[in-house]
Design a protein around this motif. Structure first.
Motif, mmCIF file in Angstrom:
data_model
loop_
_atom_site.group_PDB
_atom_site.id
_atom_site.type_symbol
_atom_site.label_atom_id
_atom_site.label_comp_id
_atom_site.label_asym_id
_atom_site.label_seq_id
_atom_site.Cartn_x
_atom_site.Cartn_y
_atom_site.Cartn_z
ATOM 1 N N VAL A 70 5.401 3.578 10.744
ATOM 2 C CA VAL A 70 5.715 4.724 9.889
ATOM 3 C C VAL A 70 5.117 5.986 10.506
ATOM 4 N N GLN A 71 5.874 7.073 10.466
ATOM 5 C CA GLN A 71 5.360 8.394 10.802
ATOM 6 C C GLN A 71 5.337 9.264 9.550
ATOM 7 N N PRO A 108 13.728 5.444 4.783
ATOM 8 C CA PRO A 108 12.557 5.408 3.899
ATOM 9 C C PRO A 108 11.455 4.445 4.329
ATOM 10 N N LYS A 109 11.773 3.481 5.178
ATOM 11 C CA LYS A 109 10.751 2.557 5.654
ATOM 12 C C LYS A 109 10.094 3.017 6.949
ATOM 13 N N ARG A 110 10.559 4.149 7.500
ATOM 14 C CA ARG A 110 10.010 4.628 8.777
ATOM 15 C C ARG A 110 9.304 5.979 8.663
ATOM 16 N N PHE A 111 9.654 6.757 7.628
ATOM 17 C CA PHE A 111 9.110 8.116 7.538
ATOM 18 C C PHE A 111 8.641 8.433 6.119
ATOM 19 N N VAL A 112 7.584 9.240 6.036
ATOM 20 C CA VAL A 112 7.208 9.934 4.799
ATOM 21 C C VAL A 112 7.039 11.406 5.162
ATOM 22 N N GLY A 113 7.094 12.279 4.162
ATOM 23 C CA GLY A 113 7.114 13.710 4.439
ATOM 24 C C GLY A 113 5.878 14.446 3.951
ATOM 25 N N LEU A 325 -2.661 4.572 4.139
ATOM 26 C CA LEU A 325 -2.039 4.188 2.870
ATOM 27 C C LEU A 325 -2.878 4.673 1.693
ATOM 28 N N GLU A 326 -4.205 4.572 1.813
ATOM 29 C CA GLU A 326 -5.087 5.044 0.749
ATOM 30 C C GLU A 326 -4.999 6.560 0.619
ATOM 31 N N PHE A 327 -5.014 7.262 1.748
ATOM 32 C CA PHE A 327 -4.925 8.722 1.736
ATOM 33 C C PHE A 327 -3.612 9.189 1.103
ATOM 34 N N LEU A 328 -2.530 8.510 1.432
ATOM 35 C CA LEU A 328 -1.207 8.898 0.957
ATOM 36 C C LEU A 328 -0.893 8.363 -0.448
ATOM 37 N N GLY A 329 -1.699 7.433 -0.931
ATOM 38 C CA GLY A 329 -1.416 6.834 -2.227
ATOM 39 C C GLY A 329 -0.192 5.942 -2.209
ATOM 40 N N LEU A 330 0.017 5.247 -1.089
ATOM 41 C CA LEU A 330 1.201 4.403 -0.916
ATOM 42 C C LEU A 330 0.792 2.947 -0.742
ATOM 43 N N ASN A 331 1.775 2.057 -0.811
ATOM 44 C CA ASN A 331 1.540 0.621 -0.742
ATOM 45 C C ASN A 331 2.141 0.053 0.537
ATOM 46 N N ARG A 332 1.420 -0.849 1.176
ATOM 47 C CA ARG A 332 1.891 -1.456 2.424
ATOM 48 C C ARG A 332 3.261 -2.112 2.259
ATOM 49 N N LYS A 333 3.508 -2.688 1.091
ATOM 50 C CA LYS A 333 4.772 -3.415 0.877
ATOM 51 C C LYS A 333 5.991 -2.485 0.962
ATOM 52 N N GLN A 334 5.771 -1.181 0.739
ATOM 53 C CA GLN A 334 6.893 -0.250 0.826
ATOM 54 C C GLN A 334 7.507 -0.217 2.217
ATOM 55 N N PHE A 335 6.718 -0.603 3.229
ATOM 56 C CA PHE A 335 7.164 -0.435 4.602
ATOM 57 C C PHE A 335 7.314 -1.759 5.348
ATOM 58 N N GLU A 336 7.202 -2.862 4.617
ATOM 59 C CA GLU A 336 7.341 -4.177 5.257
ATOM 60 C C GLU A 336 8.769 -4.675 5.150
#
Length: 336
Positions: A70-71, A108-113, A325-336
């Motif tokens: 992910v970028q 959506p599984k490769r990028f966040v903004g 993931l902690e900094f962004l407030g996201l979950n690892r499963k979103q990108f698996e």
């Protein structure tokens, strides 16, 4: 998994901004041949870029080659345009953020903004940050290391920080607007020396100015390994102790107390520097950042982290993915 927090992207094209707003100072992109374009600021060449800077398909091929999952994508800082009329910068931010949102939505599984904001007008910045988080789905925004004459401790920015806390919107702070003339005009000094100094000034402004004290839930990450701050924390703390009349005028708490309360990326290009960075900033507070696709970045993202014999596999995973993931407030499963 590798989550790269520090990457820059531009739209492939955007309107003629001088014509749109009626004055000079804007950056335009001129595609001069296949796969290459020139960023022009008025009549001067700012930078020659390749399609890695605007084509997500080319970018994904590079990510696959280097093992980046992910970028986190943010604009090139020259596009901040804090110098301009605030409504015009807001309009440009709409252009940049809408284009970025389309890229993220397609992959959506490769990028966040990370959104762009008109920080010279904090009320408009809050308005656009709401749109970035609530409508476009961005977990954070990118801001400059200073806003015109304001350092990041400026009281004018307090409503913005309060809104970012409320929205749980992460802030990625990137150095920009370094001195480029006079003694800094040779040897690429603005980028080699000016950028680390800018980032250190931003960190010190937020600490000495009490921003991290007033807004303890604010999530802030500083680019380029926090500049020279990790190496100079001893000097900074000593100055605070011996000259409180100069350093403790807005915040009576020692700077060292805030270690562990903010983040940096890992972009330091040296194993000794990376070990020091993790020791000072904290094992849970350093995130993989490559500065893709620019030459001062890490060409093989995460390779320095992987090479560190002192880091066990759990620590490497934290720096490569879990901390982001902690900094962004996201979950690892979103990108698996």
């Amino acid at each position: 998994m590798k989550i790269d927090i520090h990457n820059h992207i531009l739209p492939k094209e955007w309107p003629d901004l001088k014509q749109r707003y009626g004055y000079q100072g804007w950056v335009q992109l001129h595609h001069n041949c296949k796969g290459e374009a020139i960023m022009m600021k008025d009549d001067k060449v700012f930078r020659v870029i390749q399609d890695t800077c605007w084509d997500p398909e080319v970018r994904i091929r590079d990510m696959d080659r280097t093992g980046v999952t992910v970028q986190a994508l943010s604009t090139v800082p020259v596009m901040f345009s804090y110098w301009a009329k605030a409504q015009d910068t807001l309009d440009l931010c709409h252009i940049l953020n809408d284009d970025l949102a389309a890229t993220v939505q397609k992959h959506p599984k490769r990028f966040v903004g990370f959104g762009s904001l008109p920080m010279q007008a904090p009320d408009l910045a809050v308005q656009e940050m709401h749109r970035c988080v609530k409508e476009l789905g961005f977990p954070g925004v990118q801001i400059g290391s200073h806003i015109n004459d304001w350092d990041l401790n400026a009281p004018e920015l307090y409503p913005f920080y309060a809104a970012a806390e409320e929205l749980k919107c992460s802030l990625f702070v990137h150095p920009w607007d370094m001195q480029t003339d006079g003694r800094m005009s040779k040897y690429w000094l603005p980028w080699l020396v000016g950028m680390p100094a800018e980032t250190t000034t931003a960190i010190c402004s937020m600490i000495f100015g009490g921003v991290l004290e007033k807004f303890p839930k604010l999530k802030v990450c500083f680019a380029h390994g926090g500049g020279s701050f990790p190496f100079t924390i001893g000097r900074i703390e000593h100055g605070f102790q011996v000259r409180p009349d100069l350093c403790a005028v807005d915040n009576k708490t020692s700077p060292r107390k805030y270690l562990g309360s903010f983040y940096t990326d890992s972009l330091v290009h040296d194993p000794h520097a990376l070990k020091l960075l993790v020791d000072v900033i904290g094992e849970g507070n350093v995130l993989l950042g490559s500065d893709y696709p620019f030459p001062l970045g890490e060409q093989e993202p995460g390779s320095l982290i992987d090479s560190m014999k002192e880091f066990d596999s759990a620590l490497k995973d934290k720096i490569l993915a879990s901390n982001a993931l902690e900094f962004l407030g996201l979950n690892r499963k979103q990108f698996e």
